[in-house]
Scaffold this motif. Structure first.
Motif, mmCIF file in Angstrom:
data_model
loop_
_atom_site.group_PDB
_atom_site.id
_atom_site.type_symbol
_atom_site.label_atom_id
_atom_site.label_comp_id
_atom_site.label_asym_id
_atom_site.label_seq_id
_atom_site.Cartn_x
_atom_site.Cartn_y
_atom_site.Cartn_z
ATOM 1 N N UNK A 9 -5.203 -2.462 5.257
ATOM 2 C CA UNK A 9 -5.116 -2.105 3.838
ATOM 3 C C UNK A 9 -6.479 -2.212 3.161
ATOM 4 N N UNK A 10 -7.242 -3.260 3.469
ATOM 5 C CA UNK A 10 -8.582 -3.417 2.891
ATOM 6 C C UNK A 10 -9.503 -2.277 3.318
ATOM 7 N N UNK A 33 0.851 -1.193 0.000
ATOM 8 C CA UNK A 33 0.000 0.000 0.000
ATOM 9 C C UNK A 33 0.883 1.237 0.000
ATOM 10 N N UNK A 34 1.940 1.215 0.811
ATOM 11 C CA UNK A 34 2.897 2.313 0.917
ATOM 12 C C UNK A 34 4.269 1.813 0.476
ATOM 13 N N UNK A 35 5.004 2.631 -0.267
ATOM 14 C CA UNK A 35 6.332 2.186 -0.688
ATOM 15 C C UNK A 35 7.280 2.159 0.513
ATOM 16 N N UNK A 36 8.425 1.529 0.312
ATOM 17 C CA UNK A 36 9.379 1.321 1.393
ATOM 18 C C UNK A 36 9.815 2.630 2.042
ATOM 19 N N UNK A 37 10.106 3.639 1.226
ATOM 20 C CA UNK A 37 10.565 4.923 1.777
ATOM 21 C C UNK A 37 9.491 5.546 2.668
ATOM 22 N N UNK A 38 8.238 5.472 2.252
ATOM 23 C CA UNK A 38 7.140 6.031 3.053
ATOM 24 C C UNK A 38 6.977 5.270 4.362
ATOM 25 N N UNK A 39 7.108 3.944 4.315
ATOM 26 C CA UNK A 39 6.973 3.141 5.532
ATOM 27 C C UNK A 39 8.101 3.423 6.513
#
Length: 162
Positions: A139-140, A48-54
């Motif tokens: 995520x859902x 849902x979120x890319x690695x950098x955002x996480x």
């Protein structure tokens, strides 16, 4: 004789970082001299979120907890390699259910053997009020536009909405 520092990793995808994850971080930080939260970048999954955002979210969330013995790093590959790079002798995992316990116990023994016996796993049971939170369900709910306030922080909810 100086005592060897107890260093642990807490690996996961953290997609997204939930209130349950943060509870494990807070509790594990009290048990170890140093805790390295490892945000897994798994190219075979569509997060849902890319690695950098996480990583950015987890850094901010951990910062809010005020824990000076916790750091956040991105990683890919094997958990035992990440543990080695962090100088860790322990892996921390949260468990919510008997199913989690079975999966984590198997993974713990596999990691211990693969690391030559020098890597132990510490399982922290989820607090009852957080035991239902699963990243997949968050995520859902997020994709369906549902309310996230009892599952993630306001910061994480805002990042998901963007």
């Amino acid at each position: 004789m100086a005592r060897k520092q107890k260093i642990a990793i807490y690996p996961g995808s953290f997609d997204p970082p939930t209130l349950g994850h943060l509870d494990v971080v807070r509790r594990a930080a009290a048990l170890f001299d140093r805790l390295v939260v490892g945000v897994l970048d798994n190219p075979s999954k569509t997060p849902l979120l890319d690695s950098a955002a996480r990583v950015e979210l987890m850094v901010a969330e951990v910062g809010d907890l005020g824990l000076d013995n916790v750091e956040v790093r991105a990683f890919d590959g094997l958990t035992i390699a990440f543990a080695s790079s962090a100088g860790a002798s322990y892996i921390v995992r949260g468990v919510r259910s008997l199913g989690d316990l079975a999966d984590e116990t198997s993974m713990a023994e596999t990691n211990r053997l693969a690391a030559g016996g020098g890597l132990e796993t510490v399982l922290l049971p989820a607090r009852a009020e957080l035991s239902f939170i699963q990243g997949r369900l968050v995520r859902e709910i997020a994709r369906g536009g549902g309310k996230l306030d009892r599952l993630v922080s306001k910061r994480v909810a805002a990042a998901i909405r963007r």
